[in-house]
Every structure is written in structure tokens, then in C-alpha cells.
Design an enzyme around this catalytic site. Sequence first.
Site, PDB file in Angstrom:
ATOM      1  N   ASP A   1      -2.365   0.685  -7.392  1.00  0.00           N
ATOM      2  CA  ASP A   1      -1.487   0.681  -6.227  1.00  0.00           C
ATOM      3  C   ASP A   1      -0.877   2.078  -6.163  1.00  0.00           C
ATOM      4  O   ASP A   1      -0.068   2.455  -7.013  1.00  0.00           O
ATOM      5  CB  ASP A   1      -0.401  -0.395  -6.409  1.00  0.00           C
ATOM      6  CG  ASP A   1       0.589  -0.441  -5.250  1.00  0.00           C
ATOM      7  OD1 ASP A   1       0.543   0.447  -4.369  1.00  0.00           O
ATOM      8  OD2 ASP A   1       1.424  -1.372  -5.227  1.00  0.00           O
TER       9      ASP A   1
ATOM     10  N   LYS B   1       4.832   5.436   3.074  1.00  0.00           N
ATOM     11  CA  LYS B   1       5.560   6.325   2.167  1.00  0.00           C
ATOM     12  C   LYS B   1       5.101   7.769   2.340  1.00  0.00           C
ATOM     13  O   LYS B   1       5.914   8.649   2.511  1.00  0.00           O
ATOM     14  CB  LYS B   1       5.367   5.895   0.711  1.00  0.00           C
ATOM     15  CG  LYS B   1       6.297   4.783   0.229  1.00  0.00           C
ATOM     16  CD  LYS B   1       5.897   3.405   0.662  1.00  0.00           C
ATOM     17  CE  LYS B   1       6.877   2.337   0.258  1.00  0.00           C
ATOM     18  NZ  LYS B   1       6.268   1.181  -0.343  1.00  0.00           N
TER      19      LYS B   1
ATOM     20  N   TRP C   1       6.676  -4.274  -7.865  1.00  0.00           N
ATOM     21  CA  TRP C   1       5.390  -4.298  -7.146  1.00  0.00           C
ATOM     22  C   TRP C   1       4.274  -4.725  -8.085  1.00  0.00           C
ATOM     23  O   TRP C   1       3.405  -5.513  -7.724  1.00  0.00           O
ATOM     24  CB  TRP C   1       5.100  -2.954  -6.495  1.00  0.00           C
ATOM     25  CG  TRP C   1       6.132  -2.583  -5.470  1.00  0.00           C
ATOM     26  CD1 TRP C   1       6.936  -1.486  -5.477  1.00  0.00           C
ATOM     27  CD2 TRP C   1       6.482  -3.310  -4.273  1.00  0.00           C
ATOM     28  NE1 TRP C   1       7.757  -1.488  -4.369  1.00  0.00           N
ATOM     29  CE2 TRP C   1       7.501  -2.597  -3.622  1.00  0.00           C
ATOM     30  CE3 TRP C   1       6.026  -4.509  -3.703  1.00  0.00           C
ATOM     31  CZ2 TRP C   1       8.081  -3.029  -2.417  1.00  0.00           C
ATOM     32  CZ3 TRP C   1       6.601  -4.939  -2.503  1.00  0.00           C
ATOM     33  CH2 TRP C   1       7.615  -4.202  -1.879  1.00  0.00           C
TER      34      TRP C   1
HETATM   35  C1  LIG Z   1       6.193  -0.157  -0.672  1.00  0.00           C
HETATM   36  C2  LIG Z   1       5.306  -0.592  -1.747  1.00  0.00           C
HETATM   37  C3  LIG Z   1       4.573  -1.785  -1.686  1.00  0.00           C
HETATM   38  C4  LIG Z   1       4.696  -2.760  -0.528  1.00  0.00           C
HETATM   39  O1  LIG Z   1       4.087  -2.228   0.575  1.00  0.00           O
HETATM   40  P1  LIG Z   1       3.950  -3.072   1.931  1.00  0.00           P
HETATM   41  O2  LIG Z   1       3.090  -2.149   2.740  1.00  0.00           O
HETATM   42  O3  LIG Z   1       5.326  -3.254   2.480  1.00  0.00           O
HETATM   43  O4  LIG Z   1       3.296  -4.348   1.622  1.00  0.00           O
HETATM   44  C5  LIG Z   1       3.712  -2.089  -2.710  1.00  0.00           C
HETATM   45  N1  LIG Z   1       3.578  -1.269  -3.764  1.00  0.00           N
HETATM   46  C6  LIG Z   1       4.275  -0.130  -3.869  1.00  0.00           C
HETATM   47  C7  LIG Z   1       4.078   0.749  -5.072  1.00  0.00           C
HETATM   48  C8  LIG Z   1       5.156   0.254  -2.864  1.00  0.00           C
HETATM   49  O5  LIG Z   1       5.839   1.394  -2.973  1.00  0.00           O
END
Ligand SMILES: *Cc1c(COP(=O)(O)O)cnc(C)c1O
Length: 365
Positions: free
Chosen positions: A177, A201, A107
Site C-alpha cells: 500500500d 495524497k 491501514w
Molecule cells: C489514505 C490511505 C488509505 C485509504 O485510502 P482511501 O482511498 O480513502 O480508501 C489507505 N492506506 C493508506 C496508507 C492511506 O494513506
Amino acid sequence: GGFNVMSRLYNFSAGPAMLPEEVLKIAADEMLEYKTTGQSVMEMSHRSKEYQAIFDETEAILREVMSIPENYKVLFLQGGASSQFAMVPLNLLNKSGKADFVITGQWAKKAYSEAKRYGECKAVASSEDKTFSYIPKLDKSTFTPDADYFHICQNNTIYGTRFTELPDTGNVPLVADMSSCILSEPVDVTKYGLIYAGAQKNMGPAGLTVVIIREDLIGNAKDFTPTMFNYKTHADNGSMFNTPPTYGIYILKLVLEWIKASGGLEAMKIHNEKKAAILYDFLDSSKLFKATVQGKDRSLMNVPFVTGNEELDAKFVAEAKSKGFLNLKGHRSVGGMRASIYNAMPIEGVEKLVEFMKEFEATNA
Ligand SMILES: *Cc1c(COP(=O)(O)O)cnc(C)c1O
């Protein structure tokens, strides 16, 4: 109703992930008619008084639970965390046009690659040499002093690592993030310029993305930024420039109420540390299973582990599934297993998983 508690299994999916059963029950109860509105939340106009009340309450509880200061805006967007990989540079790479990144997984790498399309981006450290199994040591002298922002992926969902110490970026805004760790423990929002997270999540269903942004970072997007990718568009319109993900926001409200009733983020932290300790303690004592991350970098949310034998891993995942432990297969880039144990995973889920792992070890070691 058709809701059958007995059929709910322990779901260790990395995302979309388990939601608290209490939340799903309330949502089920309110599915056909929300309070006395004669309609489902899904069917409400986002401009209605009834929906605005749900929306305002969601933001208010999020601000309360995360102690978000007045000078930060909360935006409820679509497009997932992945859209933020572009939205952040489009809006923030506006002075020196430079940004720093710590490469701690896929990511983080995606955020870096996307930002590189819009400016001069530097990877100040990486843990790719050891399959991202640790958080690299940071040397402040390598940071770009006039960077427009410094980006980290605070919890690395695929590799099971997390930052326990934030980089000291001085006046450079820290962007995080937090897709897979938001609401899992208290964070000091004032340490960040911008926090973003996809909801699926730890916050609710997929389709909602939350952005928490310091006000001074809004309003200087690049000229060619699409209207929908400009934070100002959403900040100026209370996230109602277009139709927001209305139902996802409502579920987030229920999740936040559940967190509040459970004792807030301090309580979540204790709950999550307890669960992670049960699993890591077992992994550290096991002769068959081994955690892929060591020491303080271990995530509280995503716990990857292996047996060292791919066939045995596959057998474990299949047997676990037949016993009601779902989605334990690891990410294809790490192999083995991964147990994602977000807020909604009860302690019993982890205890029962460990019991099963002990049985599996006894018959397969
Ligand atoms: C799941 C995840 C993403 C991607 O998320 P989307 O909503 O599918 O774009 C990005 N960063 C992290 C840390 C994630 O766990």
C-alpha cells in the site's frame, strides 16, 4: 479568471492534500476548453479519441517516471485504497490461500482484517505495543513460505513511519500500500508483485486508485469475485470496462508532467528529504515540540509531533491556522499534530512553519 494565488495557504492535510500550484493553474486554464476540443476534460466521452490520448499519455508518463517494467499492468480504478484491501485477497489468495501481514498502523490493520475474510492470514509482526511509532524488526523464519502474498503498508500516514528496507519475501509476491508515498522517491517496481495507491495524497484528487500489478498475478481471482473487483476485467479492457475516473486521471497526467519537469523521482526524493530534515531537525532541537517517531523509520511524508500537553497542542493548531498553516491537527489516535509534506508542499511552506513553531515556542515554553 477567478484564480487568486495570494489566497492559497500552506495546507498540511494528510489527504486529500495539496496539489502543485502549477498543476492547478493548467487545469484552470483548460477547465472550459481542453486544447481545441470545444469541451472540458470532465465532459469528454471516455471512449473518445481525445480522451484516449490523455489516458495513454498518463500511463506512458507514469511508466516512464516510475520505470515500470513491461510485464506489469497499470490499472486506473475507483474505490480508493480501501477497496484494494478486498481486491488484493480476492485476486491473489488463490494457491495456498495464505498471506502474511506486517501490522504497522490502522491501514495495515484494515488490509489484514479484510483479507482474513477470504483466507488464512498471519500477522508476522506488529508495532501496536508502542502506538505504531516504529517499524517492527522482521524475522524471516516467521514468514509463511507458501504464502500467496506478503503485505506491507510502505508509509504509515497516521503514525509517520515508513519502511526503509523491504522484507525479503523470496518468491512470495510483495504487495505494498503506497497511498501516502507513491511518487515521493524512486522505487524498484521489480521488487513488488503489486503496488496500490489512492490518488489523493501524492497523485491527484480523490476518486482515482492506481494499481501496478505483475501480469502473472492476474487471471486467478476467486469464482465469487465481483466482476468489478477482478483485476482481469480491468486489465483486459485497458481500465475502460466501465467509466474510469476520467478527470482524476487527467490531473494525474499534469502532476506527472510537473514531476518530470522537476527532475523526476530522484529530484522528488531530494526535495522531500530536504523538507523532512528541516522539520525533524527543528523538532529534535526544540524544548517544546517532540517528534513521536525516532530514527530511520521516520516518514518523509507525514511528520507527527506533540508538545506533551493537549491544551497547548490545541492552542498551537488554532494559532497555526490563523497564520495560514492548515490541517495540522494530528490523527485522533495519536493526538498532537501532524504535518503532511507531500511532493506539492514547497520548501518555503516547511521553513515558514518552523519559523512559526519557533515563535510559538518562545512565547509558550
Ligand atoms: C489514505 C490511505 C488509505 C485509504 O485510502 P482511501 O482511498 O480513502 O480508501 C489507505 N492506506 C493508506 C496508507 C492511506 O494513506
